[in-house]
Design a protein around this motif. Sequence first.
Motif, PDB file in Angstrom:
ATOM      1  N   LYS A 210      11.010 -12.261 -29.739  1.00  0.00           N
ATOM      2  CA  LYS A 210      12.329 -11.812 -30.221  1.00  0.00           C
ATOM      3  C   LYS A 210      13.348 -11.731 -29.098  1.00  0.00           C
ATOM      4  CE  LYS A 210      10.851  -8.999 -34.185  1.00  0.00           C
ATOM      5  NZ  LYS A 210      10.752  -7.610 -34.698  1.00  0.00           N
ATOM      6  N   ASN A 211      12.900 -11.264 -27.923  1.00  0.00           N
ATOM      7  CA  ASN A 211      13.841 -10.926 -26.850  1.00  0.00           C
ATOM      8  C   ASN A 211      14.106 -12.040 -25.843  1.00  0.00           C
ATOM      9  OD1 ASN A 211      13.937  -8.359 -27.959  1.00  0.00           O
ATOM     10  ND2 ASN A 211      12.334  -7.547 -26.628  1.00  0.00           N
ATOM     11  N   GLU A 212      13.337 -13.129 -25.879  1.00  0.00           N
ATOM     12  CA  GLU A 212      13.450 -14.159 -24.849  1.00  0.00           C
ATOM     13  C   GLU A 212      13.802 -15.531 -25.441  1.00  0.00           C
ATOM     14  OE1 GLU A 212      13.532 -13.402 -21.867  1.00  0.00           O
ATOM     15  OE2 GLU A 212      12.378 -11.577 -21.560  1.00  0.00           O
ATOM     16  N   PRO A 213      15.107 -15.843 -25.531  1.00  0.00           N
ATOM     17  CA  PRO A 213      15.502 -17.159 -26.064  1.00  0.00           C
ATOM     18  C   PRO A 213      14.997 -18.325 -25.215  1.00  0.00           C
ATOM     19  CG  PRO A 213      17.400 -15.992 -25.135  1.00  0.00           C
ATOM     20  CD  PRO A 213      16.277 -15.019 -25.192  1.00  0.00           C
ATOM     21  N   VAL A 214      14.866 -18.116 -23.905  1.00  0.00           N
ATOM     22  CA  VAL A 214      14.336 -19.172 -23.026  1.00  0.00           C
ATOM     23  C   VAL A 214      12.902 -19.510 -23.419  1.00  0.00           C
ATOM     24  CG1 VAL A 214      13.668 -19.718 -20.653  1.00  0.00           C
ATOM     25  CG2 VAL A 214      15.858 -18.611 -21.094  1.00  0.00           C
ATOM     26  N   LEU A 215      12.130 -18.478 -23.770  1.00  0.00           N
ATOM     27  CA  LEU A 215      10.744 -18.673 -24.201  1.00  0.00           C
ATOM     28  C   LEU A 215      10.704 -19.442 -25.523  1.00  0.00           C
ATOM     29  CD1 LEU A 215       7.690 -18.089 -24.020  1.00  0.00           C
ATOM     30  CD2 LEU A 215       8.140 -15.875 -25.119  1.00  0.00           C
ATOM     31  N   SER A 319       6.164 -33.591 -16.785  1.00  0.00           N
ATOM     32  CA  SER A 319       7.285 -33.050 -16.003  1.00  0.00           C
ATOM     33  C   SER A 319       7.980 -31.942 -16.784  1.00  0.00           C
ATOM     34  CB  SER A 319       8.285 -34.154 -15.658  1.00  0.00           C
ATOM     35  OG  SER A 319       7.687 -35.134 -14.848  1.00  0.00           O
ATOM     36  N   MET A 320       8.229 -32.194 -18.068  1.00  0.00           N
ATOM     37  CA  MET A 320       8.855 -31.174 -18.906  1.00  0.00           C
ATOM     38  C   MET A 320       7.955 -29.947 -19.024  1.00  0.00           C
ATOM     39  SD  MET A 320      10.124 -31.358 -22.885  1.00  0.00           S
ATOM     40  CE  MET A 320       8.458 -31.386 -23.561  1.00  0.00           C
ATOM     41  N   HIS A 321       6.659 -30.170 -19.152  1.00  0.00           N
ATOM     42  CA  HIS A 321       5.688 -29.089 -19.311  1.00  0.00           C
ATOM     43  C   HIS A 321       5.687 -28.155 -18.094  1.00  0.00           C
ATOM     44  CE1 HIS A 321       2.195 -27.069 -20.822  1.00  0.00           C
ATOM     45  NE2 HIS A 321       1.356 -27.562 -19.920  1.00  0.00           N
ATOM     46  N   VAL A 322       5.655 -28.730 -16.895  1.00  0.00           N
ATOM     47  CA  VAL A 322       5.678 -27.927 -15.669  1.00  0.00           C
ATOM     48  C   VAL A 322       6.978 -27.113 -15.589  1.00  0.00           C
ATOM     49  CG1 VAL A 322       5.759 -28.017 -13.141  1.00  0.00           C
ATOM     50  CG2 VAL A 322       4.118 -29.441 -14.382  1.00  0.00           C
ATOM     51  N   CYS A 323       8.089 -27.733 -15.944  1.00  0.00           N
ATOM     52  CA  CYS A 323       9.383 -27.028 -15.926  1.00  0.00           C
ATOM     53  C   CYS A 323       9.408 -25.891 -16.947  1.00  0.00           C
ATOM     54  CB  CYS A 323      10.524 -28.002 -16.230  1.00  0.00           C
ATOM     55  SG  CYS A 323      10.836 -29.212 -14.933  1.00  0.00           S
ATOM     56  N   ASN A 324       8.877 -26.157 -18.136  1.00  0.00           N
ATOM     57  CA  ASN A 324       8.817 -25.115 -19.167  1.00  0.00           C
ATOM     58  C   ASN A 324       8.051 -23.898 -18.662  1.00  0.00           C
ATOM     59  OD1 ASN A 324      10.244 -26.471 -21.173  1.00  0.00           O
ATOM     60  ND2 ASN A 324       8.421 -27.325 -22.145  1.00  0.00           N
ATOM     61  N   GLN A 325       6.886 -24.128 -18.060  1.00  0.00           N
ATOM     62  CA  GLN A 325       6.068 -22.997 -17.608  1.00  0.00           C
ATOM     63  C   GLN A 325       6.702 -22.279 -16.412  1.00  0.00           C
ATOM     64  OE1 GLN A 325       1.951 -24.669 -17.408  1.00  0.00           O
ATOM     65  NE2 GLN A 325       1.575 -23.182 -19.017  1.00  0.00           N
ATOM     66  N   THR A 326       7.351 -23.028 -15.541  1.00  0.00           N
ATOM     67  CA  THR A 326       8.053 -22.387 -14.421  1.00  0.00           C
ATOM     68  C   THR A 326       9.134 -21.445 -14.942  1.00  0.00           C
ATOM     69  OG1 THR A 326       7.652 -24.321 -13.013  1.00  0.00           O
ATOM     70  CG2 THR A 326       9.395 -22.809 -12.316  1.00  0.00           C
ATOM     71  N   GLN A 327       9.849 -21.872 -15.987  1.00  0.00           N
ATOM     72  CA  GLN A 327      10.899 -21.037 -16.575  1.00  0.00           C
ATOM     73  C   GLN A 327      10.330 -19.771 -17.213  1.00  0.00           C
ATOM     74  OE1 GLN A 327      13.054 -23.620 -19.298  1.00  0.00           O
ATOM     75  NE2 GLN A 327      14.700 -23.878 -17.817  1.00  0.00           N
ATOM     76  N   PHE A 329       7.368 -18.170 -16.792  1.00  0.00           N
ATOM     77  CA  PHE A 329       6.682 -17.218 -15.916  1.00  0.00           C
ATOM     78  C   PHE A 329       7.676 -16.368 -15.127  1.00  0.00           C
ATOM     79  CE2 PHE A 329       2.793 -20.182 -15.742  1.00  0.00           C
ATOM     80  CZ  PHE A 329       2.229 -19.554 -16.843  1.00  0.00           C
ATOM     81  N   ALA A 330       8.886 -16.876 -14.951  1.00  0.00           N
ATOM     82  CA  ALA A 330       9.926 -16.133 -14.224  1.00  0.00           C
ATOM     83  C   ALA A 330      10.536 -15.024 -15.079  1.00  0.00           C
ATOM     84  CB  ALA A 330      11.016 -17.089 -13.750  1.00  0.00           C
ATOM     85  N   LEU A 331      10.279 -15.031 -16.383  1.00  0.00           N
ATOM     86  CA  LEU A 331      10.910 -14.064 -17.283  1.00  0.00           C
ATOM     87  C   LEU A 331      10.363 -12.647 -17.091  1.00  0.00           C
ATOM     88  CD1 LEU A 331      10.979 -16.169 -20.591  1.00  0.00           C
ATOM     89  CD2 LEU A 331      12.896 -15.713 -19.042  1.00  0.00           C
ATOM     90  N   ASN A 332       9.024 -12.525 -16.932  1.00  0.00           N
ATOM     91  CA  ASN A 332       8.390 -11.213 -16.809  1.00  0.00           C
ATOM     92  C   ASN A 332       7.053 -11.362 -16.097  1.00  0.00           C
ATOM     93  OD1 ASN A 332       7.190  -8.708 -17.094  1.00  0.00           O
ATOM     94  ND2 ASN A 332       7.824  -8.429 -19.229  1.00  0.00           N
ATOM     95  N   PRO A 333       7.000 -11.093 -14.788  1.00  0.00           N
ATOM     96  CA  PRO A 333       5.768 -11.292 -14.012  1.00  0.00           C
ATOM     97  C   PRO A 333       4.592 -10.432 -14.467  1.00  0.00           C
ATOM     98  CG  PRO A 333       7.674 -11.041 -12.557  1.00  0.00           C
ATOM     99  CD  PRO A 333       8.136 -10.682 -13.930  1.00  0.00           C
ATOM    100  N   THR A 334       4.831  -9.342 -15.204  1.00  0.00           N
ATOM    101  CA  THR A 334       3.741  -8.487 -15.668  1.00  0.00           C
ATOM    102  C   THR A 334       3.190  -8.924 -17.028  1.00  0.00           C
ATOM    103  OG1 THR A 334       5.196  -6.914 -16.792  1.00  0.00           O
ATOM    104  CG2 THR A 334       4.737  -6.518 -14.442  1.00  0.00           C
ATOM    105  N   ALA A 335       3.767  -9.980 -17.598  1.00  0.00           N
ATOM    106  CA  ALA A 335       3.322 -10.433 -18.933  1.00  0.00           C
ATOM    107  C   ALA A 335       3.046 -11.932 -18.934  1.00  0.00           C
ATOM    108  CB  ALA A 335       4.386 -10.088 -19.977  1.00  0.00           C
ATOM    109  N   ASN A 340       2.514 -17.070 -21.654  1.00  0.00           N
ATOM    110  CA  ASN A 340       1.799 -18.338 -21.738  1.00  0.00           C
ATOM    111  C   ASN A 340       1.154 -18.513 -23.114  1.00  0.00           C
ATOM    112  OD1 ASN A 340       1.268 -20.708 -20.287  1.00  0.00           O
ATOM    113  ND2 ASN A 340      -0.840 -20.094 -19.918  1.00  0.00           N
ATOM    114  N   THR A 341       0.743 -17.409 -23.717  1.00  0.00           N
ATOM    115  CA  THR A 341       0.175 -17.450 -25.068  1.00  0.00           C
ATOM    116  C   THR A 341       1.176 -18.010 -26.068  1.00  0.00           C
ATOM    117  OG1 THR A 341      -1.361 -15.631 -24.725  1.00  0.00           O
ATOM    118  CG2 THR A 341      -0.637 -16.007 -26.978  1.00  0.00           C
ATOM    119  N   VAL A 342       2.390 -17.487 -26.027  1.00  0.00           N
ATOM    120  CA  VAL A 342       3.430 -17.940 -26.960  1.00  0.00           C
ATOM    121  C   VAL A 342       3.710 -19.422 -26.746  1.00  0.00           C
ATOM    122  CG1 VAL A 342       5.846 -17.684 -27.658  1.00  0.00           C
ATOM    123  CG2 VAL A 342       4.493 -15.655 -27.084  1.00  0.00           C
TER     124      VAL A 342
END
Length: 393
Positions: A210-215, A319-327, A329-335, A340-342
């Motif tokens: 709900k809270n992370e449009p980037v995700l 390439s897109m996949h690596v960029c997606n995950q880099t984005q 993981f930067a949202l919340n280091p404690t989650a 990654n589940t979502v």
Amino acid sequence: MENNITKPKLTPIILWIMIIGSGLVVANNYYNQPLLSLISKEFKVPESKVSTIAMLTQIGYAFGLLFIIPLGDLLKRKKLILIDFIFIILSLLGMYFSPSLIWLFPLSFLIGFTSVVPQIFVPMASELADPAKKSQAIGMVMSGLLVGILLSRVLSGFIGEYLGWRAVYLIGSVIMFILWILIYIFLPEIQPNYKGSYSGLMKSITQLIKNEPVLRLAAFRGATGFAAFSAFWTTLVFHLEQAPFHAGSGIAGAFGLIGAVGALAAALVGKVNKYLSLKRIIFYSIIIMLFAWGFFYQFGFTYWGLIIGVILIDLGLQSMHVCNQTQIFALNPTATNRLNTVYMTSYFIGGSLGTYIAASAWEKFQWNGVIAVGVVFTILCFVSHVIFTKNQK
């Protein structure tokens, strides 16, 4: 702060176990693709029916991502990984001993459901790495995972052709047992990031969505991109069996070696990011995927056309996949595990959808039907990226 102080370092041996382990475990999900034709012949059923094996493996993987990966934030990760490995080995042995086709369906689901360990390794590498080397660590583990996806087809194709499709799963179970021993000896234990119940953990995933449009956007891009990718790889073995190729599962598997070129090139995304934003890299990655489908359409009945297309589609998607995950993981280091589940659940739901639709399109329209499926999914990926990143730099 205490967790950060006591957290183990990402040493080279730990990193390499994650890299190699990711490739070997994820390979379990893709052994079946070059073997579908052999399985259909043994059990005397249509190719479209055995394609259900590939679809159920991907659905199982999506469920594993949804219900197992969040536990990486709640439980000790090494213990979780070691227990999961026991079920991976049992599932692979079940495929080897399976007496009939009907057994292959639930066992394929279980292989996918349990073979989610790489998606524990990726955020784990991000957490253990020095801050300046996080993207590099993610990229290296992802490279192992991507190469495993591609080379698994090579391994299973050749073993299947010369020893039979069952031998692939027996060898896979032995590999998993050896890897279990290495993980038991070398992998450090990491304390969980989340304190609470499993139900609370799962509810927090809903809040992240709900809270992370980037995700949300990364998940949709991943799902549509992987749907197109799966449409191609699932039907390639059927395409190569026909004129003008008349090739077996060994040749279909060998295309994984070619795809590995694109996957390895995608490992350089971290370096490219010094000069281009992640948004621009993703944009160009999707364009590369569209070019791949152009090659499949124009030159898909030649080996050289398929080779160029395979390199392009793997380079673009990974390439897109690596960029997606880099984005994300930067949202919340404690989650990281829940983020990654979502993302990865969406990714493999997309893959299973692409597999199902492509198998149906193949049955009715053959190669051109597969092309249409791939193009539609890739365009959806492109349009979503352009529209929802309009205001981003």
